[in-house]
Design a protein around this motif. Structure first.
Motif: not given
Length: 454
Positions: A22, A26, A38, A47
């Protein structure tokens, strides 16, 4: 994109614990100028990344990045775990999330050039394998203002997915009894395992009296510690699937009644833990048409000789009949053209229209909120079983060759929806004909099951 896909493949993470994956996704989007929200839906690894320029629709691209338990595997034509018992990317989510990120960034650049106006979003969706992520995100309302959502899935062929999926309930039953010496004092004990076994036996008798499309699976999570000790605790985890949400709920209620009966017969106590649930997938035909048009323009994925060779070696390890079964699903002329192929990426029309399928996906909940569709793209050897070590090999090797193709297909389709008002209106009209509002399947108070790592 290739480096990102490798980074996810090399560090596979189970659902709701995809901290590394993740974060990488991101950071990539943030560097490209996206605004990041998030921790949506109460899940730290979920997110939403947004990029907006000018007036226009809001289109979402769904991405996944969780791995599967016990599928650690090196790249090669023989079963060889990197770490025995560790996770592996047997469903291709390392490719899934990466291609979606690449597509979202490509669309953002088109927005900057004034090729379109509106907003593109990438949805980082954790824990698809346990049917958790999108359902809890949907309950949080993050899809409510979307004009359409698109996504894809790794596969052994390239085609829009016009079929659906089964709705699902995931829940566990925990029985509590009394421990005792199983030989010296059995009359003092009450076996929680008896409760589990009676429940499972009852379900086997129930199977005869549910529709053929219903699927019921279970796994005994805890059955006691030693044969000479009456188990004081035991638990069993169930999946209930059916073509409609209402059908799932009817079968689940029957399951609960059997659990109560099993507790009464074994003189134990039973409690329930509801993990998650999801709706059926409603695939949007207008968006599928958009995918097919772009597939025709893009053509095939070009795999090199070494990639074909590895794919052929993997095919030799498949269960008997796997290739023949797959070819039997293809329509002419693709069935003939694919016969003998190792990697087959010629775009074809969907061959699953009207088929509810045998599996489930939390994409179904998104499809109940906004016009949604997905496609399959060739990343695996022809005939590859999903959730297999052979799929892990492909996802770590030649599957990555398809990433530019998939990203272009997603980006082109998103731009078509952003710029073609009639196309988007057709998708909305079709959606409203088949969907009548969204209601979360999650009972009030249900929280994301962070301990559900199987």
């Amino acid at each position: 994109m290739d480096e990102l896909a490798v980074a996810l493949w090399e560090e596979p993470e189970l659902g709701l614990h995809e901290e590394h994956s993740s974060k990488l996704l991101r950071e990539t989007l943030e560097e490209a100028g996206f605004d990041i929200e998030a921790g949506v839906g109460g899940m730290p690894t979920a997110f939403v990344a947004s990029y907006e320029a000018g007036e226009g629709p809001t289109i979402g691209i769904l991405g996944e990045y969780d791995a599967l338990p016990g599928l650690s595997q090196s790249v090669g034509s023989e079963r060889d775990p990197i770490e025995a018992g560790a996770p592996g990317h047997g469903c291709g989510h390392n490719l899934f999330g990466t291609a979606g990120v690449g597509a979202a960034i490509a669309v953002s650049r088109a927005l900057d050039r004034d090729d379109a106006g509106g907003e593109i979003r990438f949805y980082g969706c954790p824990a698809e394998e346990t049917l958790v992520g999108k359902t809890f995100m949907a309950r949080a309302g993050v899809f409510d203002d979307l004009d359409a959502a698109i996504t894809w899935h790794p596969s052994d062929h390239t085609a829009p997915q016009r079929g659906g999926s089964l709705a699902l309930d995931s829940l566990a039953f925990h029985f509590e009894g009394e421990s005792a010496h199983a030989a010296a004092s059995p009359e003092s004990g009450r076996s929680a395992l008896d409760g589990v076994q009676l429940l499972n036996t009852g379900v086997e008798y129930m199977r005869e009296h549910v529709p053929e499309s219903v699927r019921i699976h279970y796994n005994v999570e805890n059955g006691g510690d030693a044969p000479n000790v009456v188990p004081a605790e035991a638990s069993v985890w169930y999946f209930v699937r059916a073509p409609t949400r209402e059908g799932v709920e009817r079968v689940t209620e029957w399951l609960r009644e059997i659990a109560d009966g099993a507790a009464a017969m074994s003189r134990t106590e039973v409690s329930e833990r509801y993990y998650t649930g999801c709706h059926r997938l409603v695939s949007n035909g207008a968006i599928c048409d958009t995918f097919r048009e772009n597939m025709a323009e893009l053509g095939e994925v070009e795999f090199d000789e070494a990639e074909h060779e590895l794919a052929g070696e993997l095919q030799e390890t498949f269960p008997e009949g796997a290739l023949a079964d797959r070819l039997a699903e293809f329509e002419p002329p693709h069935a003939e053209a694919a016969d003998g192929a190792t990697l087959y990426s010629t775009p074809m029309d969907a061959f699953d229209e009207g088929d509810p399928g045998g599996g489930s996906t939390d994409v179904g909940d998104v499809s109940q909120i906004t016009p949604t569709a997905q496609f399959r793209a060739t990343t695996w050897a022809l005939g590859t079983p999903a959730h297999s070590w052979q799929a892990v090999v492909a996802n770590g090797d030649f599957g990555r060759t398809a990433l530019p193709y998939v990203a272009k297909l997603l980006a082109g389709s998103a731009l078509d929806l952003l710029t073609d008002e009639a196309r988007l209106a057709a998708a909305r009209e079709e959606f409203e004909q088949h969907v009548d509002g969204y209601e979360t399947p999650l009972p009030e108070g249900t929280e994301p099951p962070f301990d559900l790592t199987q």
